[in-house]
Write a protein that holds these residues in place. Structure first.
Motif, PDB file in Angstrom:
ATOM      1  N   LEU A 147       0.865  -1.190   0.000  1.00 41.83           N
ATOM      2  CA  LEU A 147       0.000   0.000   0.000  1.00 41.83           C
ATOM      3  C   LEU A 147       0.897   1.234   0.000  1.00 41.83           C
ATOM      4  CD1 LEU A 147      -2.457  -1.258   2.716  1.00 41.83           C
ATOM      5  CD2 LEU A 147      -2.987  -1.009   0.279  1.00 41.83           C
ATOM      6  N   ILE A 148       0.346   2.349  -0.446  1.00 43.73           N
ATOM      7  CA  ILE A 148       1.156   3.568  -0.541  1.00 43.73           C
ATOM      8  C   ILE A 148       0.881   4.447   0.678  1.00 43.73           C
ATOM      9  CG2 ILE A 148       1.671   5.607  -1.924  1.00 43.73           C
ATOM     10  CD1 ILE A 148       0.573   4.098  -4.370  1.00 43.73           C
ATOM     11  N   PRO A 149       1.886   4.671   1.518  1.00 45.31           N
ATOM     12  CA  PRO A 149       1.665   5.561   2.655  1.00 45.31           C
ATOM     13  C   PRO A 149       1.356   6.976   2.175  1.00 45.31           C
ATOM     14  CG  PRO A 149       3.690   4.280   2.938  1.00 45.31           C
ATOM     15  CD  PRO A 149       3.240   4.088   1.528  1.00 45.31           C
ATOM     16  N   ALA A 150       0.362   7.612   2.820  1.00 50.88           N
ATOM     17  CA  ALA A 150      -0.001   8.984   2.460  1.00 50.88           C
ATOM     18  C   ALA A 150      -0.279   9.742   3.747  1.00 50.88           C
ATOM     19  CB  ALA A 150      -1.252   8.973   1.578  1.00 50.88           C
ATOM     20  N   ASP A 151      -0.087  11.068   3.717  1.00 49.67           N
ATOM     21  CA  ASP A 151      -0.429  11.839   4.912  1.00 49.67           C
ATOM     22  C   ASP A 151      -1.952  12.008   4.965  1.00 49.67           C
ATOM     23  OD1 ASP A 151      -1.350  14.227   3.530  1.00 49.67           O
ATOM     24  OD2 ASP A 151       0.737  14.623   3.055  1.00 49.67           O
ATOM     25  N   THR A 152      -2.459  12.456   6.094  1.00 51.95           N
ATOM     26  CA  THR A 152      -3.921  12.543   6.211  1.00 51.95           C
ATOM     27  C   THR A 152      -4.428  13.981   6.083  1.00 51.95           C
ATOM     28  OG1 THR A 152      -3.628  12.560   8.594  1.00 51.95           O
ATOM     29  CG2 THR A 152      -4.245  10.471   7.597  1.00 51.95           C
TER      30      THR A 152
ATOM     31  N   ILE B   6      -5.112   7.961  -3.167  1.00 51.27           N
ATOM     32  CA  ILE B   6      -6.446   7.990  -2.558  1.00 51.27           C
ATOM     33  C   ILE B   6      -7.148   6.639  -2.761  1.00 51.27           C
ATOM     34  CG2 ILE B   6      -6.716  10.501  -2.852  1.00 51.27           C
ATOM     35  CD1 ILE B   6      -8.529   9.887  -5.289  1.00 51.27           C
ATOM     36  N   GLY B   7      -8.119   6.361  -1.896  1.00 54.14           N
ATOM     37  CA  GLY B   7      -8.876   5.108  -2.027  1.00 54.14           C
ATOM     38  C   GLY B   7      -8.108   3.923  -1.464  1.00 54.14           C
ATOM     39  N   ASP B   8      -8.489   2.739  -1.898  1.00 50.36           N
ATOM     40  CA  ASP B   8      -7.963   1.491  -1.324  1.00 50.36           C
ATOM     41  C   ASP B   8      -6.449   1.348  -1.401  1.00 50.36           C
ATOM     42  OD1 ASP B   8     -10.505   0.739  -0.754  1.00 50.36           O
ATOM     43  OD2 ASP B   8     -10.428  -1.179  -1.826  1.00 50.36           O
ATOM     44  N   ILE B   9      -5.800   2.066  -2.294  1.00 49.65           N
ATOM     45  CA  ILE B   9      -4.353   1.889  -2.494  1.00 49.65           C
ATOM     46  C   ILE B   9      -3.529   2.521  -1.387  1.00 49.65           C
ATOM     47  CG2 ILE B   9      -4.020   4.006  -3.897  1.00 49.65           C
ATOM     48  CD1 ILE B   9      -2.372   0.708  -4.810  1.00 49.65           C
ATOM     49  N   ASN B  10      -4.111   3.428  -0.602  1.00 55.84           N
ATOM     50  CA  ASN B  10      -3.266   4.147   0.366  1.00 55.84           C
ATOM     51  C   ASN B  10      -3.357   3.534   1.758  1.00 55.84           C
ATOM     52  OD1 ASN B  10      -5.497   5.155   1.706  1.00 55.84           O
ATOM     53  ND2 ASN B  10      -5.373   7.205   0.853  1.00 55.84           N
ATOM     54  N   THR B  11      -2.423   3.953   2.607  1.00 54.82           N
ATOM     55  CA  THR B  11      -2.466   3.523   4.007  1.00 54.82           C
ATOM     56  C   THR B  11      -2.035   4.678   4.900  1.00 54.82           C
ATOM     57  OG1 THR B  11      -1.660   1.922   5.632  1.00 54.82           O
ATOM     58  CG2 THR B  11      -0.132   2.488   3.893  1.00 54.82           C
ATOM     59  N   TYR B  12      -2.667   4.752   6.052  1.00 56.97           N
ATOM     60  CA  TYR B  12      -2.320   5.737   7.086  1.00 56.97           C
ATOM     61  C   TYR B  12      -2.986   5.246   8.359  1.00 56.97           C
ATOM     62  CZ  TYR B  12      -6.944   7.390   5.467  1.00 56.97           C
ATOM     63  OH  TYR B  12      -8.264   7.452   5.082  1.00 56.97           O
ATOM     64  N   PRO B  13      -2.578   5.756   9.527  1.00 56.44           N
ATOM     65  CA  PRO B  13      -3.170   5.232  10.762  1.00 56.44           C
ATOM     66  C   PRO B  13      -4.695   5.390  10.750  1.00 56.44           C
ATOM     67  CG  PRO B  13      -1.276   6.624  11.222  1.00 56.44           C
ATOM     68  CD  PRO B  13      -1.547   6.765   9.770  1.00 56.44           C
TER      69      PRO B  13
ATOM     70  N   LEU C 227     -16.471   5.625   1.058  1.00 53.08           N
ATOM     71  CA  LEU C 227     -16.631   6.971   1.609  1.00 53.08           C
ATOM     72  C   LEU C 227     -15.300   7.551   2.079  1.00 53.08           C
ATOM     73  CD1 LEU C 227     -16.741   7.401   5.004  1.00 53.08           C
ATOM     74  CD2 LEU C 227     -18.722   5.960   4.713  1.00 53.08           C
ATOM     75  N   SER C 228     -14.366   6.712   2.546  1.00 53.67           N
ATOM     76  CA  SER C 228     -13.045   7.224   2.933  1.00 53.67           C
ATOM     77  C   SER C 228     -12.346   7.791   1.699  1.00 53.67           C
ATOM     78  CB  SER C 228     -12.164   6.117   3.509  1.00 53.67           C
ATOM     79  OG  SER C 228     -12.862   5.346   4.431  1.00 53.67           O
ATOM     80  N   GLY C 229     -12.436   7.064   0.592  1.00 50.93           N
ATOM     81  CA  GLY C 229     -11.784   7.507  -0.652  1.00 50.93           C
ATOM     82  C   GLY C 229     -12.362   8.821  -1.151  1.00 50.93           C
ATOM     83  N   PHE C 230     -13.667   9.008  -0.956  1.00 50.91           N
ATOM     84  CA  PHE C 230     -14.303  10.271  -1.393  1.00 50.91           C
ATOM     85  C   PHE C 230     -13.724  11.446  -0.599  1.00 50.91           C
ATOM     86  CE2 PHE C 230     -18.575   8.199  -2.903  1.00 50.91           C
ATOM     87  CZ  PHE C 230     -17.898   7.621  -3.954  1.00 50.91           C
ATOM     88  N   HIS C 231     -13.613  11.259   0.711  1.00 52.43           N
ATOM     89  CA  HIS C 231     -13.046  12.291   1.582  1.00 52.43           C
ATOM     90  C   HIS C 231     -11.593  12.599   1.164  1.00 52.43           C
ATOM     91  CE1 HIS C 231     -11.401  14.026   5.298  1.00 52.43           C
ATOM     92  NE2 HIS C 231     -10.501  13.081   5.264  1.00 52.43           N
ATOM     93  N   GLU C 232     -10.839  11.533   0.903  1.00 49.13           N
ATOM     94  CA  GLU C 232      -9.431  11.707   0.536  1.00 49.13           C
ATOM     95  C   GLU C 232      -9.309  12.481  -0.775  1.00 49.13           C
ATOM     96  OE1 GLU C 232      -8.755   7.396   2.663  1.00 49.13           O
ATOM     97  OE2 GLU C 232      -8.299   7.563   0.516  1.00 49.13           O
ATOM     98  N   ALA C 233     -10.221  12.210  -1.704  1.00 44.24           N
ATOM     99  CA  ALA C 233     -10.196  12.920  -3.001  1.00 44.24           C
ATOM    100  C   ALA C 233     -10.418  14.418  -2.793  1.00 44.24           C
ATOM    101  CB  ALA C 233     -11.273  12.349  -3.927  1.00 44.24           C
TER     102      ALA C 233
ATOM    103  N   THR D  74       1.906  11.535  -1.178  1.00 45.07           N
ATOM    104  CA  THR D  74       2.871  10.473  -0.874  1.00 45.07           C
ATOM    105  C   THR D  74       4.211  11.108  -0.515  1.00 45.07           C
ATOM    106  OG1 THR D  74       3.665  10.341  -3.137  1.00 45.07           O
ATOM    107  CG2 THR D  74       1.717   9.022  -2.596  1.00 45.07           C
ATOM    108  N   ASN D  75       5.245  10.285  -0.445  1.00 36.38           N
ATOM    109  CA  ASN D  75       6.589  10.814  -0.175  1.00 36.38           C
ATOM    110  C   ASN D  75       7.139  11.619  -1.352  1.00 36.38           C
ATOM    111  OD1 ASN D  75       6.755   8.327  -1.633  1.00 36.38           O
ATOM    112  ND2 ASN D  75       8.937   8.280  -1.261  1.00 36.38           N
TER     113      ASN D  75
END
Ligand code: FAD
Length: 356
Positions: free
Chosen positions: A283-288, A301-308, A315-321, A293-294
């Motif tokens: 998964l690709i770490p991303a800030d929140t 955004i969406g299922d590909i990313n990871t963060y705590p 709906l998480s992906g929509f917010h991230e977008a 990314t780095n």
């Protein structure tokens, strides 16, 4: 929807390139569009919608805010309607293979290339690639690789990119699901002969497709054989036939120059693994704050990313977008200040949406 054909060698210049036309990539078009950022989208699949359209189009989803129930395909159709005003261009059937960093951290620029030869130069990249690329499950037939990769429609293919390449070919289609049945029905009129092979006389495909196929078999326009392909016969990468075995163990041969096995899809990360994005368990770490990314200018955004605390929900992906789009704006229009506006009350936003 604007679908662009692959053009080898030509460079498409854009502000934002979205990798993946799943629900999160589609909603990113909306959030970018509200900020006057035009986007191109690339997806390896021949259709938009990612997992929703490919894995569960008819299943109901119950946790999309404001929709007590919407099917996977229904959600995708609604998203396509919602992003219509923003005229995004879709490049389907193509996989982004390479990303090259051209600009600086303050003024990023990237060159991306698809496996079909399309080249993009973009200020920002939004990776909305879900679980990665959907790849075909290959049947365990010894030596099958030797027949893969021909561009003239001969040999073994796991997807139909262009129907015309299969005109006048003697085709063996293997499988019993929707893809196998759909391509049987679509290719039968242009092929020299189509044979469909499935392990048993029981199909998982839509009943009306099965009925249509049976009618063609009854009229003598195509063949249906029950059994499994055990081996392939040919010379070099030229396929001559398939050696098959029926359920009673009897071997028989089917003459064919093309074989199309449709055994479903699996998801693999694919080329994203090599893009220097500090992957964590694929998964690709991303800030929140902005889902960057780095690499400045590349967002996930969406299922590909990871963060705590990440939840793999639409709906998480929509917010991230929505949050990523804010930072994309800073890269695309460094001189412009962004003011927060509601679609309900901003006539400027309503104009962009074509409703004012
Ligand atoms: C059976 C099932 C039921 C589910 N039910 C729910 C539910 O009820 N509620 C919910 O919120 N979520 C649900 N989910 C999860 C939801 O579908 C995902 O969270 C959502 O699809 C993620 O969207 P995405 O846009 O991030 O990625 P995806 O939908 O995976 O789309 C990613 C797209 O990127 C493309 N791609 C990948 N790599 C490349 C590349 N290199 N180049 C070009 N294109 C590429 C892929 O082809 C794909 O189309 C369910 C999932 C499944 C499998």
């Amino acid at each position: 929807m604007t679908i662009a054909a692959a053009i080898e060698g030509e460079t498409i210049v854009t502000d934002a390139l979205i990798i993946g036309a799943g629900p999160c990539g589609l909603f990113a078009v909306f959030e970018l569009g509200l900020l006057d950022i035009k986007a191109h989208l690339v997806d390896i699949l021949p259709k938009v919608g990612g997992q929703c359209a490919e894995l569960y189009p008819e299943k109901p989803i119950y946790d999309i805010p404001g929709f007590p129930l919407v099917t996977g395909q229904g959600l995708v159709d609604n998203l396509m309607e919602q992003i219509k005003p923003f005229g995004a261009t879709f490049h389907l059937n193509q996989m982004i293979e390479q990303i090259e960093v051209l600009g600086s951290a303050e003024a990023p620029r990237f060159r991306l290339r698809t496996d079909a030869g399309t080249v993009f130069e973009t200020k920002t990249v939004l990776i909305a690639a879900g679980g990665g690329s959907f790849l075909p499950k290959k049947p365990p037939i010894p030596g099958i690789e030797a027949y893969e990769g021909r561009s003239d429609g001969g040999g073994v293919h796991y997807a139909v990119r262009k129907m015309e390449t299969f005109r006048d070919r003697e085709i063996l289609i293997v499988g019993g699901g929707d893809s196998a049945l759909d391509w049987t029905l679509n290719l039968q009129p242009i092929a020299k002969r189509v044979t469909l092979m499935h392990r048993r006389d029981d199909f998982r495909a839509a009943p009306h497709s099965v009925e249509q196929m049976r009618a063609l078999v009854a009229s003598g326009a195509m063949d249906l054989r029950l059994g499994q392909v055990m081996g392939l016969k040919g010379e070099g990468n030229e396929l001559h036939g398939a050696i098959c075995r029926d359920n009673a163990g009897t071997e028989f041969e089917i003459a064919c120059g093309t074989m199309l096995p449709f055994f479903g899809l699996t998801m693999k990360l694919g080329p994203i693994a090599d893009w220097g994005l500090n992957l964590h368990e694929n998964l690709i770490p991303a800030d929140t704050e902005k889902f960057e990314t780095n690499v400045p200018g590349i967002f996930a955004i969406g299922d590909i990313n990871t963060y705590p605390g990440k939840l793999k929900l639409i709906l998480s992906g929509f917010h991230e977008a929505a949050l990523a789009a804010q930072k994309v704006h800073r890269y695309v229009y460094p001189e412009k200040r962004l003011t927060f506006q509601y679609t309900t009350s901003s006539s400027a936003l309503q104009k962009k949406l074509g409703v004012a």
